[in-house]
Write a protein that holds these residues in place. Structure first.
Motif, PDB file in Angstrom:
ATOM      1  N   UNK A   1       0.821  -1.216   0.000  1.00  0.00           N
ATOM      2  CA  UNK A   1       0.000   0.000   0.000  1.00  0.00           C
ATOM      3  C   UNK A   1       0.856   1.267   0.000  1.00  0.00           C
ATOM      4  N   UNK A   2       2.070   1.165   0.539  1.00  0.00           N
ATOM      5  CA  UNK A   2       2.991   2.303   0.530  1.00  0.00           C
ATOM      6  C   UNK A   2       3.359   2.707  -0.895  1.00  0.00           C
ATOM      7  N   UNK A   3       3.257   1.786  -1.838  1.00  0.00           N
ATOM      8  CA  UNK A   3       3.600   2.073  -3.232  1.00  0.00           C
ATOM      9  C   UNK A   3       2.564   2.951  -3.923  1.00  0.00           C
ATOM     10  N   UNK A   4       1.353   3.001  -3.357  1.00  0.00           N
ATOM     11  CA  UNK A   4       0.244   3.763  -3.948  1.00  0.00           C
ATOM     12  C   UNK A   4       0.024   3.356  -5.406  1.00  0.00           C
ATOM     13  N   UNK A   5       0.023   2.041  -5.646  1.00  0.00           N
ATOM     14  CA  UNK A   5      -0.139   1.462  -6.971  1.00  0.00           C
ATOM     15  C   UNK A   5      -1.265   0.433  -6.884  1.00  0.00           C
ATOM     16  N   UNK A   6      -2.421   0.759  -7.472  1.00  0.00           N
ATOM     17  CA  UNK A   6      -3.588  -0.103  -7.343  1.00  0.00           C
ATOM     18  C   UNK A   6      -3.358  -1.476  -7.952  1.00  0.00           C
ATOM     19  N   UNK A   7      -2.670  -1.550  -9.095  1.00  0.00           N
ATOM     20  CA  UNK A   7      -2.399  -2.855  -9.711  1.00  0.00           C
ATOM     21  C   UNK A   7      -1.544  -3.717  -8.793  1.00  0.00           C
ATOM     22  N   UNK A   8      -0.552  -3.115  -8.145  1.00  0.00           N
ATOM     23  CA  UNK A   8       0.305  -3.856  -7.214  1.00  0.00           C
ATOM     24  C   UNK A   8      -0.508  -4.333  -6.016  1.00  0.00           C
ATOM     25  N   UNK A   9      -1.425  -3.493  -5.542  1.00  0.00           N
ATOM     26  CA  UNK A   9      -2.270  -3.880  -4.415  1.00  0.00           C
ATOM     27  C   UNK A   9      -3.182  -5.041  -4.783  1.00  0.00           C
ATOM     28  N   UNK A  10      -3.765  -4.995  -5.978  1.00  0.00           N
ATOM     29  CA  UNK A  10      -4.641  -6.089  -6.398  1.00  0.00           C
ATOM     30  C   UNK A  10      -3.851  -7.395  -6.546  1.00  0.00           C
ATOM     31  N   UNK A  11      -2.616  -7.309  -7.063  1.00  0.00           N
ATOM     32  CA  UNK A  11      -1.756  -8.487  -7.163  1.00  0.00           C
ATOM     33  C   UNK A  11      -1.462  -9.041  -5.769  1.00  0.00           C
TER      34      UNK A  11
ATOM     35  N   UNK B   1     -14.784 -12.615  -7.243  1.00  0.00           N
ATOM     36  CA  UNK B   1     -13.492 -12.522  -6.569  1.00  0.00           C
ATOM     37  C   UNK B   1     -12.362 -12.355  -7.576  1.00  0.00           C
ATOM     38  N   UNK B   2     -12.352 -13.180  -8.623  1.00  0.00           N
ATOM     39  CA  UNK B   2     -11.293 -13.069  -9.628  1.00  0.00           C
ATOM     40  C   UNK B   2     -11.338 -11.712 -10.336  1.00  0.00           C
ATOM     41  N   UNK B   3     -12.538 -11.194 -10.593  1.00  0.00           N
ATOM     42  CA  UNK B   3     -12.669  -9.900 -11.263  1.00  0.00           C
ATOM     43  C   UNK B   3     -12.155  -8.765 -10.381  1.00  0.00           C
ATOM     44  N   UNK B   4     -12.549  -8.735  -9.116  1.00  0.00           N
ATOM     45  CA  UNK B   4     -12.130  -7.622  -8.263  1.00  0.00           C
ATOM     46  C   UNK B   4     -10.656  -7.688  -7.900  1.00  0.00           C
ATOM     47  N   UNK B   5     -10.064  -8.895  -7.930  1.00  0.00           N
ATOM     48  CA  UNK B   5      -8.646  -9.020  -7.614  1.00  0.00           C
ATOM     49  C   UNK B   5      -7.752  -9.018  -8.843  1.00  0.00           C
ATOM     50  N   UNK B   6      -8.339  -8.756 -10.013  1.00  0.00           N
ATOM     51  CA  UNK B   6      -7.534  -8.684 -11.233  1.00  0.00           C
ATOM     52  C   UNK B   6      -6.695  -7.411 -11.211  1.00  0.00           C
ATOM     53  N   UNK B   7      -5.733  -7.313 -12.133  1.00  0.00           N
ATOM     54  CA  UNK B   7      -4.864  -6.132 -12.202  1.00  0.00           C
ATOM     55  C   UNK B   7      -5.661  -4.841 -12.325  1.00  0.00           C
ATOM     56  N   UNK B   8      -6.778  -4.904 -13.023  1.00  0.00           N
ATOM     57  CA  UNK B   8      -7.621  -3.719 -13.226  1.00  0.00           C
ATOM     58  C   UNK B   8      -8.807  -3.702 -12.277  1.00  0.00           C
ATOM     59  N   UNK B   9      -8.797  -4.583 -11.279  1.00  0.00           N
ATOM     60  CA  UNK B   9      -9.892  -4.668 -10.325  1.00  0.00           C
ATOM     61  C   UNK B   9     -10.093  -3.361  -9.573  1.00  0.00           C
ATOM     62  N   UNK B  10     -11.338  -3.076  -9.276  1.00  0.00           N
ATOM     63  CA  UNK B  10     -11.680  -1.867  -8.543  1.00  0.00           C
ATOM     64  C   UNK B  10     -12.832  -2.205  -7.588  1.00  0.00           C
ATOM     65  N   UNK B  11     -12.512  -2.997  -6.533  1.00  0.00           N
ATOM     66  CA  UNK B  11     -13.580  -3.464  -5.656  1.00  0.00           C
ATOM     67  C   UNK B  11     -14.223  -2.321  -4.877  1.00  0.00           C
TER      68      UNK B  11
END
Length: 99
Positions: free
Chosen positions: A31-41, A66-76
């Motif tokens: 979360x320190x990275x402030x990168x949503x794709x990294x967070x979803x990964x 679950x797979x959709x929201x945790x994808x690289x482009x996920x936006x739960x």
């Protein structure tokens, strides 16, 4: 953690992320990275460590959801994120930024 030499990185990572304290520290660092794709990964890796089927059951969400929201482009939504985190034995918290 000292993993045997024949254990792959992914296997040792998943083994470590099964521990809620390790998972929380890992997610906090990402979360320190402030990168949503990294967070979803990272969330996907933690969910995989706990077993995706078990996470979907505990979170009471469909496996496709679950797979959709945790994808690289996920936006739960915050609600879905809370369900997934609770299924992992974690919770969302807020703290002040360092000065």
């Amino acid at each position: 953690m000292n993993a045997p030499r024949d254990t792959s990185y992914d296997d040792s990572l998943l083994q470590a992320l099964a521990d809620p304290k390790e998972a929380a520290a890992y997610l906090d660092a990402v979360m320190e990275l402030e990168d949503q794709e990294a967070l979803m990964l990272a969330l996907r890796q933690v969910a995989k460590a706990h077993g995706m089927a078990e996470v979907t059951r505990r979170a009471e969400v469909g496996d496709k959801t679950l797979f959709r929201v945790l994808s690289d482009k996920g936006n739960p939504t915050i609600g879905t994120l809370n369900k997934v985190l609770h299924a992992l034995g974690l919770r969302l918290s807020v703290e002040p930024l360092p000065a």
